[in-house]
Enzyme design. Structure first.
Site, mmCIF file in Angstrom:
data_model
loop_
_atom_site.group_PDB
_atom_site.id
_atom_site.type_symbol
_atom_site.label_atom_id
_atom_site.label_comp_id
_atom_site.label_asym_id
_atom_site.label_seq_id
_atom_site.Cartn_x
_atom_site.Cartn_y
_atom_site.Cartn_z
ATOM 1 N N ASP A 229 0.667 -1.477 0.105
ATOM 2 C CA ASP A 229 -0.134 -0.232 0.246
ATOM 3 C C ASP A 229 1.331 1.526 0.143
ATOM 4 O O ASP A 229 2.289 1.117 0.107
ATOM 5 C CB ASP A 229 -0.787 0.010 0.838
ATOM 6 C CG ASP A 229 -2.272 1.183 1.041
ATOM 7 O OD1 ASP A 229 -2.182 1.693 -0.094
ATOM 8 O OD2 ASP A 229 -3.616 0.926 1.535
HETATM 9 C C1 BGC Z 1 -4.664 3.674 0.324
HETATM 10 C C2 BGC Z 1 -5.087 2.317 -0.715
HETATM 11 C C3 BGC Z 1 -4.526 3.700 -2.137
HETATM 12 C C4 BGC Z 1 -3.541 3.668 -2.466
HETATM 13 C C5 BGC Z 1 -3.285 4.989 -3.507
HETATM 14 C C6 BGC Z 1 -3.775 4.654 0.015
HETATM 15 O O1 BGC Z 1 -3.454 5.267 1.025
HETATM 16 O O2 BGC Z 1 -5.449 2.758 0.712
HETATM 17 O O3 BGC Z 1 -6.074 1.353 -1.312
HETATM 18 O O4 BGC Z 1 -4.879 2.568 -3.352
HETATM 19 O O5 BGC Z 1 -3.151 5.025 -0.899
HETATM 20 O O6 BGC Z 1 -3.765 6.185 -3.597
#
Ligand code: BGC
Length: 865
Positions: A229
């Site tokens: 993530d």
């Molecule tokens: C989220 C993800 C997301 C990523 C990119 C993170 O903070 O948990 O689900 O895909 O950011 O935006």
């Protein structure tokens, strides 16, 4: 390469890369794109959020995109075919953003009704999540756009999501939290998986061999790419050894050239570790056509396709759950026999639409699942365009529900003469010297999060000239990620001396705003200046939020704040033939980055007061709840009808309209149990904000999540231990009969058998409708030697049937041995011998059982995943 490269071609390509080039491929090159090695012909690949639409590169105000129903809404359809079609359409949308990797679906399980990000995930039940995600992924990848199944694993809460340590039993992990991932990996071959932020049992996912190497790769045979993530890569060496292929976002914080070279030289990792990671990327490039016909990254486009509009409207309506539909009432107290829904427009001359979600189309939740929709249809717009001019529609907001005051916008003009604000970023901590970067913002909020141009800023000044549109002692709110000050006309009016305690909650939700009033005179000009610096402590273990600067200036006019919305709404409702109350949450309340504190609708009881007062004024009141979670419904007994609409995407108003007026018979079923009170939920006291200060969250309920818990409390305690509405429940405008249920098959240790239940379902009502047949399996009683502590029953199969009036269909529901298995800690899956009970039902409640069948399993056996 013109033809799809073989494994040998990929190995050869890898062989051509220098170690430095390979290291460059271990992390993204910027926020959304993988690195390229032009010298050998490895192109860059763009990723895009998220599960309900392809947002493109800009987090806010980006290229417009089609907004599909949130996964919880898709789950409520229980419709595999629909989920597959949504997957295909999402694949087409992603391509319009030049992205061949979509960051979704989210398959974590709903653990608590106050989970801020539940809306993004399907269900409390791992089987429903897995079964529907499988179809979504198949649809998406049929467009050669990779699915990214997230967040692996145990990202059920957002409070302190970077630092929280979640203590989860092996059995709960296997049976609940890992289960949807296992199903999709084995059955849908997703090309990407995203790791989660929290620590699970003491360490981040990439810092332990269990989840990536042992389970995902070795046990389940995952053959795709694992990315972290955003900011969740927690280290260099272990993550490379255990199988985290790509660090996100770029540029690398852990996998810098020096770090990786140092680890190689010291023998902490091998070049094979690096090669394995790069090979995973090359395979992803192959899947997505990047090595053949899609080498370039096309510019983003907004393509609003009519067939996507139709699909979104259909899917949104299919997810709506009819919770209650009693007789309509007359103002004199008499009742008619027919249910109030569907409404016959010919019988309504005047309709009052009241509530904060009448004019606000709550299409999606907040955070990375939010997007700039092509358009959004509010309930008011849908009623206006759907009803003839002879029906009078009146509207009133009825209640204030802002969690954070909206960013100041009207009246703000920056020094370039454009609407909004301007930020000057400095390399010095005290705003001295010249700014190195200057950027305009449309309203009173800025953040350097994922802003590559502002990297390295040590202080920022954010300014605007504000001409007050109205006079008044208006309401302002102010907060900054790090220490921040607000001055108006050179005078310091408020100051936040320290950083906020949970950075993510600030960035994507709201936290600890300073609220105050300030007098403005209409037409007068005010210089607004915000000065802000990064948080000195960074307030997070993971790197994503290091050195960020952000602040927000909210505004509500005195008139808007102090108007008596309730009295206006009640007045309109009392004059109308029918009142429809639109209540719920907004993206401020249900958002990534923050959980909610309670199950009550916001804010401070305003919506509950509204419904109670409106139904008192007009007994013909229908309530439409738009949330991604179950909420308290203290007025339920007073209202004749309630619809749960979820976040249904850009066509939300039309989907609700179609249901209220009967163009569609509701067929949505609850993918989550609906507790009466937050205190009844299985993890109460051990979730999110409940345990804010401890940094540790224990999954105390073990495998007893959702209906698995409520089945145990059913019939017990002072109020019968019942939920308000059970998992799988949903009413219809028609009725169904079930006949001739037969079960065939059993399981033995040979392993590949299936058990099938056949049943004939008839639509016995007057309109077309759909029913979801559900099969639950109950283990033999513990007294018969079966495994201890198993939930009373688990869903093992479901089928949705679409039936014309009078039509009958025979359907088959099939399940394999996994459905009958439970996890024995430290060992393997076990199926007990003995008489299992299979119930065919229309919800998880014992009241909705249609047939009970025996499944005899001769002897117990174990198997591994
Ligand atoms: C989220 C993800 C997301 C990523 C990119 C993170 O903070 O948990 O689900 O895909 O950011 O935006």
């Amino acid at each position: 390469m013109a033809t799809t490269p073989s494994d040998g071609d990929l190995a050869a390509l890898l062989g051509q890369c220098t170690i430095e080039e390979k290291i460059s491929l271990l992390s993204l090159k910027n926020v959304w794109e993988t690195a390229a090695v032009d010298r050998v012909g490895i192109p860059s690949l763009k990723f895009s959020d998220g599960p309900n639409g392809a947002r493109g590169a800009d987090f806010f105000d980006g290229t417009t995109a089609a907004c599909f129903p949130a996964c919880v809404s898709l789950a409520a359809t229980f419709d595999r075919d629909l989920c597959r079609r949504v997957g295909v359409a999402l694949g087409q949308e992603a391509q319009t953003k030049g992205a061949y990797v979509l960051l979704g679906p989210t398959v974590c399980c709903h653990r608590s009704p106050v989970g801020g990000r539940n809306f993004e995930a399907f269900s409390e039940d791992p089987f429903v999540s897995g079964a529907l995600a499988i179809e979504y992924i198949r649809g998406l990848q049929s467009e050669r756009v990779a699915a990214t199944v997230k967040h692996y694993v145990a990202n059920e809460q957002d409070t302190r999501r970077f630092t929280v340590n979640e203590i989860v039993s092996e059995r709960a992990l296997r049976e609940i939290y890992l289960k949807p991932f296992e199903m999709v990996v084995k059955q849908a071959d997703p090309w990407c998986v995203m790791t989660s932020y929290p620590k699970v049992n003491g360490a981040h996912i990439d810092a332990q061999p269990l989840f990536l190497r042992d389970i995902l790769q070795k046990e389940w045979g995952f053959n795709g790419l694992v990315m972290s993530d955003w900011g969740a890569t927690s280290n260099c060496d272990d993550s490379l050894k255990y199988g985290l292929d790509v660090e996100t976002p770029g540029p690398a914080k852990h996998r810098t050239r020096d770090n990786v070279q140092g680890s190689l030289a010291a023998g902490r990792i091998t070049e094979k570790d690096v090669d394995d990671r790069v090979l995973a990327l090359l395979k992803l490039l192959r899947h997505t056509g990047k090595l053949t016909d899609r080498k370039d990254t096309p510019a983003e486009q907004a393509i609003d396709r009519p067939e996507h509009r139709t699909l979104i409207r259909q899917a949104g309506a299919a997810g709506i759950v009819l919770l209650k539909n009693d007789s309509s009432n007359s103002k004199d107290g008499s009742q008619t026999k027919t249910p109030i829904l569907p409404v016959d427009p010919a019988k309504c001359r005047k309709i009052a639409l009241v509530g904060p979600l009448v004019d606000h189309a709550a299409a999606h939740g907040g955070g990375s699942a939010s997007l700039n929709c092509h358009y959004k249809v509010s309930p008011y717009e849908a009623f206006k365009s759907g009803l003839g001019a002879d029906v009078e529609i009146t509207t009133s907001k009825g209640a204030n529900i802002t969690r954070a005051y909206p960013d100041l916008e009207a009246g703000a003009v920056n020094r370039n003469g454009n609407a909004g604000f301007i930020a000057d970023y400095y390399k010095t901590p005290d705003l001295s010297g010249e700014p190195f970067h200057t950027e305009e913002y449309p309203r009173g909020a800025f953040t350097t999060l994922m802003n590559t141009s502002a990297v390295g800023a040590k202080s920022a000044r954010f300014t605007s000239t504000y001409t007050a549109p109205t006079s008044g002692t208006h309401y302002l709110s102010f907060s900054g990620l790090g220490p921040s000050k607000l001055s108006i006309n050179g005078e310091l009016v408020t100051e936040q001396p320290r950083e906020l305690r949970d950075s993510m909650a600030f960035l994507l939700g709201v936290q600890d705003e300073i609220r105050f009033q300030h007098t403005f005179v209409a037409g007068k000009v005010y210089e607004l200046v915000i000065e802000s610096v990064p948080s000195p402590t960074n307030n997070a273990e993971l790197h994503l939020l290091e050195n960020l600067i952000a602040a927000h200036l909210g505004f509500v006019s005195q008139a808007d704040m102090e108007v008596d919305l309730l009295a206006e709404a009640v007045g309109l409702a009392s004059e109308a033939d029918l009142a429809v109350c639109f209540v719920g949450n907004t993206a401020q309340w249900e958002t990534e980055g923050q959980d909610m504190a309670e199950m009550a609708l916001p804010a401070d009881g305003s919506q509950d007061q509204l419904v109670a007062a409106v139904v008192k004024a007009n007994p013909n009141t229908i309530v439409v709840v738009t949330t991604g979670v179950p909420v308290a419904l203290p007025w339920l007994d007073q209202v004749p009808a309630v619809l749960q609409a979820w976040y249904a995407g850009q066509e939300t108003g039309n989907a609700i309209f179609d249901t209220i007026f009967g163009a569609v018979s509701p067929s949505g079923k609850l993918p989550v149990s609906w507790p009466k009170r937050y205190e009844d939920s299985p993890c109460f006291g051990n979730f999110g904000l409940d345990s804010y200060d401890s940094q540790v969250v224990e999954y105390v309920e073990g495998v007893n999540v959702g209906y698995r818990h409520f089945d145990r409390t059913y019939g017990k305690g002072a109020d019968g231990g019942e939920v308000l509405f059970p998992f799988g429940f949903g009413l219809s405008y028609t009725s169904f009969a079930f006949a001739d249920a037969v079960l065939e098959g059993t399981f033995t240790k040979t392993g590949d058998e299936t058990v099938t239940v056949s049943v004939t379902v008839t639509n016995t009502g007057a309109v077309a409708g759909s029913e979801t047949v559900q099969l639950y399996l109950a283990p033999p009683a513990e007294s018969e030697g079966a495994g201890a502590g198993r939930p009373p029953k688990s869903l093992v199969a479901f089928e949705k049937l679409h039936l014309q009036p009078g039509e009958s269909k025979r359907t088959q529901l099939t399940f394999a041995r996994d459905g009958a298995a439970y996890w024995v800690e430290g060992q393997a899956w076990r199926v007990d011998g003995g008489r299992h009970s299979v119930t065919l039902a229309t919800s998880s409640s014992p009241r909705d059982v249609k047939a009970t069948l025996d499944l005899d399993i001769k002897e117990a056996f174990d198997f591994s995943s």
